[in-house]
Write an enzyme that holds these catalytic residues in place. Structure first.
Site: not given
Ligand SMILES: *[C@@H]1O[C@H](CO)[C@@H](O)[C@H](O)[C@H]1NC(C)=O
Ligand SMILES: *[C@@H]1O[C@H](CO)[C@@H](O)[C@H](O)[C@H]1NC(C)=O
Ligand SMILES: *[C@@H]1O[C@H](CO)[C@@H](O)[C@H](O)[C@H]1NC(C)=O
Length: 290
Positions: A113, A165
């Site tokens: 990501e 994240h």
């Protein structure tokens, strides 16, 4: 009443309102709303979906002067997905424009990501200084190394954002590594850590949370507390905004009380759980800083 007196009272009244406005305007000028939002697998198909998802997402993103986004799934080399996101956003906006600062696809497996900072372009309040993916001594130990952004905020000087994240199964380890990142950066400026840290429930129990808080991040203030549900499916505080409090070498982050929390878009837009989940399973977390 005499006409002149009435007029005079009216004028005084207008002056008073005008002054309050000026005052509010001045303080508003030096305040920016920052946020962090896990956009739940925001991929090409989500970005091109013709349903209302992107219209809601745009309305959410517009709230912020600067927002850190996670789960942007895009392996194209022309930032196709982020550009679609910006198109949706600019459709809604006449005057303001956003710009994106985009990390390369990050991840140790085939699932990758991008981490993205979106900020209001041509804002007199924010000046972007630099951005980079952390590549220091422990960078390989993260599933996705943190994405760092340095800005100059007109009033309060330099702020360093450390956006991440964290991997659900490695929260405790990666969280401690964030401290190494901070120490290696050798910043003197204010520091803001933000992102989906999965910092609660089964991924980080209370004892470990306490340890992280008291031993590793003692000089920091957690603006999103443990009772704040940042997730639509579970009662957990996964997403966090953690700021330096002025103890030790880092400058304090000035933030406005009661502006820290989540933006509950399901309630705001009166959505069913099902349609809300098409936007994300996370709420954005946010705070006003100055
Ligand atoms: C809307 O888009 C989302 C994201 O791609 C998708 O999951 C959902 O099924 C779509 N909903 C409808 C009603 O088409
Ligand atoms: C790490 O990133 C910085 C900033 O982009 C760069 O100057 C430096 O050369 C990089 N170091 C390594 C070891 O790749
Ligand atoms: C906002 O921050 C204050 C101070 O850290 C805290 O007491 C309060 O609970 C926070 N609010 C939310 C919604 O997390």
């Amino acid at each position: 009443m005499n006409k002149c007196i009435r007029l005079l009272i009216l004028l005084i009244f207008i002056c008073l309102i005008d002054n309050t406005d000026n005052f509010l305007l001045k303080s508003r000028l030096s305040i920016i709303k920052i946020g962090s939002f896990n956009l739940r697998r925001y991929s090409f198909s989500k970005a091109t979906s013709t349903n209302s998802t992107n219209s809601y997402i745009s309305q959410i993103l517009q709230r912020y002067d600067l927002i850190f986004l996670q789960e942007i799934i895009d392996i194209s080399n022309d930032n196709r997905v982020v550009n679609l996101l910006l198109n949706h956003l600019h459709k809604k906006l006449k005057l303001r424009k956003y710009e994106a600062i985009i990390s390369p696809p990050l991840g140790s497996t085939s699932y990758k990501e991008r981490l993205v900072y979106l900020y209001q372009k041509k804002s007199s309040k924010i000046k972007i200084l630099s951005s980079f993916v952390y590549n220091g001594s422990v960078s390989k130990m993260f599933e996705r190394p943190p994405f760092i952004l340095r800005i100059q905020l007109s009033a309060s000087g330099q702020i360093t954002f450390i956006g991440a994240h964290l991997k659900p199964d490695c929260v405790y380890n990666e969280f401690r590594l964030l401290r190494t990142v901070i120490d290696e950066l050798k910043e003197k400026s204010s520091i803001i850590l933000l992102g989906d840290f999965n910092a609660d429930c089964s991924y980080l129990n209370n004892a470990k949370k306490k340890e992280i808080r008291n031993i590793y991040f003692n000089e920091f203030q957690w603006l999103i507390d443990d009772r704040t549900e940042t997730n639509l499916l579970e009662s957990c505080s996964y997403d966090r905004i953690i700021v330096s409090s002025g103890i030790n070498q880092w400058k304090k982050v000035n933030w406005k009380a009661n502006t820290n929390g989540t933006f509950q878009f399901d309630k705001k837009f009166k959505l069913t759980k099902q349609s809300a989940l098409q936007i994300s399973d996370h709420y954005p977390v946010e705070v006003d800083i100055y």
